[in-house]
Design a protein around this motif. Structure first.
Motif, short mmCIF file in Angstrom:
data_model
loop_
_atom_site.label_atom_id
_atom_site.label_comp_id
_atom_site.label_asym_id
_atom_site.label_seq_id
_atom_site.Cartn_x
_atom_site.Cartn_y
_atom_site.Cartn_z
N GLU A 36 -5.45 0.05 -9.25
CA GLU A 36 -4.71 0.87 -8.29
C GLU A 36 -5.62 1.34 -7.16
O GLU A 36 -5.20 1.39 -5.99
CB GLU A 36 -4.09 2.08 -9.01
N TYR A 37 -6.84 1.69 -7.51
CA TYR A 37 -7.81 2.13 -6.50
C TYR A 37 -8.10 1.03 -5.50
O TYR A 37 -8.16 1.26 -4.28
CB TYR A 37 -9.08 2.58 -7.22
N PHE A 38 -8.24 -0.19 -5.98
CA PHE A 38 -8.52 -1.31 -5.09
C PHE A 38 -7.31 -1.65 -4.21
O PHE A 38 -7.47 -2.15 -3.08
CB PHE A 38 -8.96 -2.54 -5.88
N LYS A 39 -6.12 -1.34 -4.69
CA LYS A 39 -4.94 -1.51 -3.84
C LYS A 39 -5.00 -0.53 -2.66
O LYS A 39 -4.60 -0.87 -1.54
CB LYS A 39 -3.67 -1.29 -4.66
N GLU A 40 -5.49 0.68 -2.93
CA GLU A 40 -5.69 1.65 -1.85
C GLU A 40 -6.75 1.17 -0.87
O GLU A 40 -6.59 1.27 0.36
CB GLU A 40 -6.11 3.02 -2.42
N LEU A 41 -7.86 0.65 -1.41
CA LEU A 41 -8.93 0.16 -0.53
C LEU A 41 -8.45 -1.02 0.32
O LEU A 41 -8.90 -1.19 1.45
CB LEU A 41 -10.15 -0.25 -1.36
#
Length: 433
Positions: free
Chosen positions: A83-88
């Motif tokens: 999920e964090y990498f989707k934000e990035l």
């Protein structure tokens, strides 16, 4: 120097203010941590909003931003990382710094358009490892701090030209191999490889004989015990030619928990040293005293060249204390100037009549005297005792945005290591407290 490409100067930032300072004072790129999955959980780190603003600011100045996600991930971390990498993917940093193969795989799937850099935590010490990461899609590998310049030179000759080498050239050294330390977890349950290191290597230790548990014996004949794991700080300011000629693409400074003053001092000094060298090696050599003097104005633990020329010997450690040397105190950064009056946020106390030093991004230092201090309500003040107070100061001359105000201490002032962990407010040594 036409035959050698000028290396990137990569500077750490703990928060948005420090990122802007790094950019203005000479960084080519800045590395930061988000609120999760980096190895500096005690650092303030960046919210999503600050990360967006920081990347925008850097890009407007032609600089890059890399985001750390270099924890050793457990099963419980994987969904959150995705999920964090989707934000990035939406925020668009220039690269993500990763050490874990599973995390690397997630980044390759979720945001393949963002470059993947391999952290020093991955312990890369040979060219076969570098080439392995290249096949997986990495564009850069951070060399383990245990590599010598001779090894890096050999490595450069055995990897593709477009695979970049990033190497630490300044800052704190870790007692464990490339930062893989278990001391913190063992003593306190706070895992260094999950970003919660307590820096147990800076603590004082004694020897205890098994049958006499209450008798604490100093490792050396010293009544205070000994700091047997306490390394000196790395500093390669005197060896820029050797670093550049080894084929290193990015020169990295440690310190994502340091102040704006530290970041500005280190970035400005290395910026000038690199630029001077690429103008001419003679100019670089002629200015060595300036570099030494300016780099010594940072807080530091004494300096060493680490593993670059040989394996560190006994003199690379500090056995009698765990303190920094502090020659200057950070007072604030100019945020704006109107009618010759500088607005800044107070970081340590100073008074009307004090003689202070102004650091400018171009390398100049300017001595000024405080003529007056006014708070945001227009009240005259003889001093500014309140941490992070907004103040307006007449220094007798018109300064510029991002000028840094510092005070030279009367002598080398040792301070405990924990005093430097908060780059956004006064340390426990601040006279405000």
């Amino acid at each position: 120097m036409d035959y050698i490409k000028k290396p990137e100067l990569l500077i750490p930032a703990s928060n948005l203010e420090v990122l802007k300072t790094a950019v203005i004072y000479g960084a080519d790129a800045v590395y930061i941590g988000g609120e999760m999955y980096g190895l500096r959980a005690k650092a303030k780190n960046f919210s999503k909003e600050d990360m967006i603003e920081g990347i925008k600011f850097a890009h407007e100045h032609g600089k890059k931003v890399y985001v750390t996600a270099n924890i050793t991930a457990h099963n419980r971390d994987l969904k959150g990382i995705e999920e964090y990498f989707k934000e990035l993917k939406e925020i668009k940093p220039d690269a993500i710094i990763i050490s874990d193969l599973g995390v690397f795989d997630i980044a390759s799937e979720v945001c393949p358009e963002i470059e993947r850099h391999i952290s020093t935590q991955a312990n890369s010490v040979n060219y076969r490892t570098y080439n392995f990461w290249k096949k997986l899609g990495a564009s850069r590998v951070v060399s383990a701090r245990e590599m010598s310049l001779a090894e890096i030179t050999e490595l450069r000759a055995n990897i593709p030209a477009d695979l970049e080498i990033e190497t630490f050239i300044h800052g704190a050294m870790c007692i464990a191999y490339s930062g893989r330390c278990l001391l913190s977890n063992y003593f306190t349950g706070r895992d260094a490889n999950l970003g919660a290191c307590t820096h147990a290597c800076r603590w004082k230790y004694h020897v205890v004989e098994e049958t006499r548990p209450n008798e604490f014996l100093p490792v050396f004949e010293n009544e205070r015990g000994t700091y047997i794991f306490n390394s000196k700080d790395l500093c390669m300011i005197e060896y820029v030619p050797e670093i550049v000629k080894a084929g290193i693409n990015s020169l990295k400074v440690e310190g994502r928990m340091k102040t704006a003053l530290y970041v500005a001092s280190v970035a400005r000094t290395y910026r000038r040293a690199i630029d001077d060298f690429f103008e001419s090696e003679e100019k670089y050599k002629a200015n060595l005293d300036y570099y030494r003097e300016e780099i010594a104005k940072c807080t530091y633990r004494q300096y060493t060249t680490g593993f670059f020329f040989d394996k560190p010997k006994a003199d690379a450690q500090i056995y009698d204390n765990n303190t920094y040397i502090k020659n200057y105190t950070y007072l604030g950064t100019v945020r704006s100037v109107k009618d010759g009056i500088s607005e800044l946020e107070q970081r340590n106390k100073f008074c009307v009549g004090d003689e202070l030093e102004v650091m400018k991004p171009n390398g100049d230092n300017l001595m000024v005297t405080v003529k007056s201090i006014v708070d945001e309500n227009g009240n005259q003040m003889e001093s500014c005792p309140h941490p992070q107070q907004k103040i307006f100061v007449d220094f007798g001359v018109a300064l510029e945005e991002y000028d840094i105000i510092r005070r030279k201490e009367s002598n080398d002032s040792p301070i405990n290591t924990h005093d430097l962990t908060d780059s956004g407010s006064c340390s426990s040594e601040c006279s405000c407290k």
